[in-house]
Write a protein that holds these residues in place. Structure first.
Motif, mmCIF file in Angstrom:
data_model
loop_
_atom_site.group_PDB
_atom_site.id
_atom_site.type_symbol
_atom_site.label_atom_id
_atom_site.label_comp_id
_atom_site.label_asym_id
_atom_site.label_seq_id
_atom_site.Cartn_x
_atom_site.Cartn_y
_atom_site.Cartn_z
ATOM 1 N N GLN A 117 -15.553 -6.660 1.888
ATOM 2 C CA GLN A 117 -16.047 -5.370 1.427
ATOM 3 C C GLN A 117 -17.570 -5.353 1.270
ATOM 4 N N ASN B 249 -13.304 3.175 -4.674
ATOM 5 C CA ASN B 249 -12.897 1.895 -4.097
ATOM 6 C C ASN B 249 -11.419 1.719 -4.419
ATOM 7 N N LYS B 250 -10.572 1.761 -3.403
ATOM 8 C CA LYS B 250 -9.126 1.799 -3.614
ATOM 9 C C LYS B 250 -8.468 0.421 -3.561
ATOM 10 N N ALA B 251 -9.250 -0.650 -3.379
ATOM 11 C CA ALA B 251 -8.671 -1.982 -3.243
ATOM 12 C C ALA B 251 -8.283 -2.544 -4.611
ATOM 13 N N ASP C 94 -20.136 3.617 7.406
ATOM 14 C CA ASP C 94 -19.400 4.444 6.453
ATOM 15 C C ASP C 94 -18.961 5.769 7.074
ATOM 16 N N CYS D 187 -16.682 5.995 0.707
ATOM 17 C CA CYS D 187 -16.128 5.074 -0.275
ATOM 18 C C CYS D 187 -16.714 3.675 -0.098
ATOM 19 N N ASP E 233 -5.508 0.935 0.597
ATOM 20 C CA ASP E 233 -6.504 0.219 -0.201
ATOM 21 C C ASP E 233 -7.934 0.505 0.250
ATOM 22 N N TRP E 234 -8.101 1.558 1.010
ATOM 23 C CA TRP E 234 -9.427 2.082 1.362
ATOM 24 C C TRP E 234 -9.434 3.609 1.416
ATOM 25 N N ASP F 105 -14.487 4.637 8.104
ATOM 26 C CA ASP F 105 -13.818 5.092 6.886
ATOM 27 C C ASP F 105 -13.258 6.489 7.105
ATOM 28 N N ASN G 71 0.810 -1.223 0.000
ATOM 29 C CA ASN G 71 0.000 0.000 0.000
ATOM 30 C C ASN G 71 0.843 1.273 0.000
ATOM 31 N N SER H 267 -15.530 0.058 0.995
ATOM 32 C CA SER H 267 -14.399 -0.498 1.740
ATOM 33 C C SER H 267 -14.891 -1.642 2.611
ATOM 34 N N TRP H 268 -14.009 -2.072 3.498
ATOM 35 C CA TRP H 268 -14.338 -3.134 4.452
ATOM 36 C C TRP H 268 -15.068 -2.585 5.688
#
Length: 845
Positions: A524, A553-555, A631, A624, A179-180, A620, A161, A626-627
């Motif tokens: 996610q 979504n950054k994953a 939110d 976004c 990644d988030w 978060d 990352n 994410s996991w």
């Protein structure tokens, strides 16, 4: 005596201006000065001025990358009362500067700093005058400073990352992109700046409390005061231990500052407990520093609590390895909780009440532990205070590798919080070292500076010494860290990412993936539809495959991974409402299964095979995908509620598996398949309880029903196995073309002293759900002000409620419903409005 002896503090908060600096990187800049107050950061101020757009919308993140590559200056002027200039000491205190900063006072450089996690106290008595003092903060580009450090140290190193140069910067790592999270590298004075004048001050107050005895009722307190200047024997202190109402429990006056104070309090005070096990009783120790004339020079009030906290690592009955269980005041606790990342990309935008709202959400979700992850920051006091007050245990990572000063400041600041029960040296550094082949577990020499993994010196030599010298809190060298390696499921903690990452296991395999303590795992899911709507004002872009949705979504590989779990489990559409719902259902089903199966492993003393599960993640830092299970706007996802049900005081669990038995060793055609279930219950209270379990079934094709009743006693603070056998009504199959009957199983838990109330529910559906034909369930929903009654004629899977207009706060979501079992959901703010809903199969394509 005149008043100037006493410590006086002035916040240098207002009347600041800031400007971009023309530099070799960005030279064509017209210098303009803009007013601001601190704490703040450049992005925040430029957004207020309208210079840059909303960074959380559209693709705007990429329009502001120039900010991190520019240099910036903040400056102010201040005056000092003439009487205060006569104090022996005049200091400037910088609680946090982000990150590479030269501090100039009246034309003199007084410090150059490069660590946002460290505070600085600078003696400026010889430079300060009565009026017109000019203070300037010159911030260099964090991107370029870190890049230069990287190049001078041999170039990029392996990492997970973010940009590689982040490894060379003592700056919050998540701001380099994760990644988030977005790439938002903040710059500026992110914490308070104070001017202090004093003759002498309380530099440190070290408080240690103990709680011992058979029932942990015998308390003691020891306090050691350090004075900033001159020999301690010139000063005395008054100390008073007070309860929450200000009542004095024990006090002393004129105690020599150079001597430690020790009070045996016996049972004069109450213990602090995690939520669910007792009260969160807090006290304060008020300390006044006095000189020989009795003049009060300084005063501080420190939070005090009495609790015993241990991590038990001992052999287990019938399994390899050792336990990793938190024991508070003699009570071994299953820790069901979450990981915490910074709640915003711009830390100065987080108001104190927002921290409390997050902790309150943890409590609502029946969680009892929060892991402050090592890629963010040592968090604001408001977060730890809220955890103290609400009984949330805190697992505190150090921010990856760090230096002595940073470590000491972090330990000293956090050690008085009863919620903080563990320090971990880093996040995943040992796992990364293993992955690139530089970790040698056979090397226990203690001389690691010339090894291929020199950071071991920090994690195994430096940090444990600091933690043990300055506190009584348990130190764990890394998260994860175990026995033979960081993935050892029999020792220490693990990060279990073979669901989603890794081997991408089905979530039904969580039981096989268990560890002694699972400090990271996740799945996610899309955020609330209202959060998605805020991604862009261009509504034509709000579909799952748009550039804007993808940027939120950054994953890596998220589309393939989401679709893998979607296709394996559900029929779904690609319109945004369907995609939101079904990704949320994946997350809800997956995470609930993890908590359910791992809590089952907490089987009593000596059998704590899994003692904790901390989902990645509760929150978060921007809106976004994410996991997170809630939110950016604190809107809980369905997974939040399914987890909350699995962490109730009493729960019941079901697992269903197909058992295939061959007639003999040589045939592949002759076999029998049986659908088998196992049922258990969990009780987190300290007393066993008598309970009734009703097991009911419903065949979706024939409407046939069965019912079985079990009278059980749930053992205290553990799980209890209840029954195993074939699914009632399910015939054995003898070839793979035979389709199992679609039989839904529900277990309802009643306490024997309250047999008319369902305390807990569990349901088991044939999986994957994509093969089921869902009939019209005859759903009935009745609204009475803020109460929603729900019933059905046939089973319903994953009911999610919603309402148009102003948002509601729902007490439950993602419900499985069964005929004859009405459920009630409370909706704060509903006010008799019509409820909309969705469940699995209601929009099958």
């Amino acid at each position: 005596m005149s008043d100037f002896h006493s410590l006086a503090s002035t916040a240098l908060k207002d009347a600041w201006v800031f400007s971009q600096v023309p530099s070799e990187h960005l030279s064509d800049v017209e210098r303009q000065w803009h007013p601001c107050s601190i704490p703040t950061s450049v992005h925040v101020e430029l957004k207020k001025l309208g210079v840059i757009p909303d960074l959380y919308k559209d693709l705007n993140e990429w329009k502001v990358q120039w900010i991190q590559e520019a240099d910036w200056t903040f400056k102010t002027e201040f005056n000092v009362d003439k009487s205060r200039l006569n104090s022996k000491h005049l200091d400037l205190l910088f609680a946090g500067l982000d990150t590479y900063c030269t501090i100039t006072l009246n034309g003199h450089d007084i410090a150059t700093v490069e660590n946002m996690f460290v505070s600085h106290r600078i003696d400026v008595k010889n430079l300060v005058k009565e009026s017109g003092n000019r203070l300037e903060l010159h911030f260099k580009s964090p991107w370029h400073q870190a890049r230069q450090a990287e190049e001078s140290n041999g170039g990029p190193m392996p990492l997970w990352n973010g940009a590689s140069n982040r490894l060379y910067s003592r700056k919050a790592q998540y701001g380099w992109g994760w990644d988030w999270g977005p790439v938002m590298m903040t710059v500026g004075p992110w914490k308070d700046i104070q001017l202090e004048t004093y003759d002498a001050r309380l530099e440190d107050i070290r408080i240690e409390t103990t709680l011992t005895g058979e029932n942990y009722r015998i308390a003691s307190l020891q306090a050691k005061v350090t004075v900033s200047t001159d020999p301690d024997d010139r000063y005395h202190v008054d100390l008073a231990l007070k309860d929450a109402d200000g009542g004095v429990i024990r006090s002393t006056e004129n105690h020599p500052a150079a001597q430690s104070l020790h009070w045996n309090l016996q049972d004069e005070v109450e213990a602090w407990f995690p939520r669910g096990y007792g009260n969160q009783t807090l006290y304060s120790l008020d300390v006044q520093l006095k000189d020989k004339h009795g003049t009060i020079l300084d005063r501080q009030s420190k939070r005090v609590a009495f609790r015993s906290a241990k991590i038990i690592q001992e052999p287990l009955e019938g399994q390899d390895g050792t336990s990793f269980v938190f024991e508070i005041n003699g009570i071994r606790i299953f820790c069901g909780g979450s990981n915490w990342i910074p709640a915003d990309s711009f830390l100065t935008d987080i108001q104190p009440e927002r921290y409390r709202a997050w902790v309150d959400l943890l409590v609502t979700g029946n969680q009892n532990m929060l892991r402050v992850w090592g890629g963010g920051v040592y968090e604001a006091e408001e977060l730890y205070n809220a955890c103290d007050e609400r009984g949330i245990l805190v697992w505190q990572d150090f921010m990856f590798g760090c230096g002595l000063q940073e470590a000491e400041q972090a330990v000293i600041r956090l050690r008085d919080h009863p919620s903080v029960v563990i320090f971990a040296g880093n996040n995943e550094d040992y796992a990364l070292a293993e992955s690139i082949g530089v970790m040698d577990y056979n090397d226990n020499s203690g001389d690691y500076m010339k090894s291929k993994f020199p950071a071991r010196h920090i994690y195994e030599i430096l940090l444990p010494e600091v933690v043990n010298r300055l506190s009584t809190i348990f130190y764990h060298r890394s998260s994860p860290y175990g026995g033979k390696d960081s993935g050892d499921k029999t020792v220490g903690d693990i990060h279990q990412w073979n669901v989603w990452h890794g081997t991408q296991e089905p979530w039904s395999n969580w039981d096989k993936l268990a560890g002694r303590f699972v400090s990271e795992f996740g799945m996610q899911g899309y955020p609330d539809r209202q959060t998605v709507d805020q991604w862009s004002d261009d509504k034509t872009q709000l579909f799952p495959q748009s550039r804007i949705s993808v940027n939120h979504n950054k994953a890596d590989g998220f589309e393939r991974r989401l679709e893998l779990y979607l296709m394996e489990n559900f029929r779904h559409g690609f319109d945004m409402p369907s995609y939101i719902y079904y990704t949320q259902m994946i997350q809800a089903e997956c995470l609930a299964a993890a908590y359910r199966l791992w809590r089952r492993n907490f089987k009593g003393r000596g059998k704590e095979y899994t003692s904790g599960a901390l989902v990645w993640q509760i929150n978060d830092c921007w809106p976004c995908v994410s996991w997170a299970i809630a939110d950016y706007y604190l809107r809980p996802k369905p997974a939040f509620f399914t987890i909350a049900r699995e962490l109730e005081k009493y729960t019941v669990g079901i697992v269903r598996k197909s058992a295939k038995t061959f007639a003999n060793k040589i045939s592949s055609a002759l076999f029998e398949i049986k659908e088998e279930i196992e049922i258990w219950g969990c009780n987190s209270t300290l007393q066993p309880v008598d309970a009734t379990i009703e097991l009911v079934t419903f065949n979706l094709e024939t409407d046939h029903r069965d019912k079985h009743v079990f009278e059980v006693q749930l053992q205290s603070n553990a799980s209890t196995e209840i029954w195993s056998g074939t699914v009632p009504g399910q015939a054995a199959r003898t070839d793979d073309s035979q389709i199992a009957e679609p039989i839904i199983v529900q277990a309802r838990l009643y306490l024997s002293n309250k047999k008319d109330t369902v305390v807990a529910r569990a349901s088991s559906w044939p999986e994957p759900y994509k093969y089921l034909r869902f009939p019209n369930p005859g759903l009935r929903i009745t609204v009475d002000n803020e109460q929603v009654r729900i019933s059905c004629k046939k089973p319903v899977k994953g009911l999610v409620l919603d309402v148009e207009g102003e948002e509601c706060s729902w007490s439950d979501q993602a419900l499985d419903l069964f005929p004859g079992d009405e459920q009630i959901v409370h909706a704060k703010g509903l006010n008799n409005r019509a409820v909309t809903y969705r469940y699995v199969g209601d929009h099958d394509i």
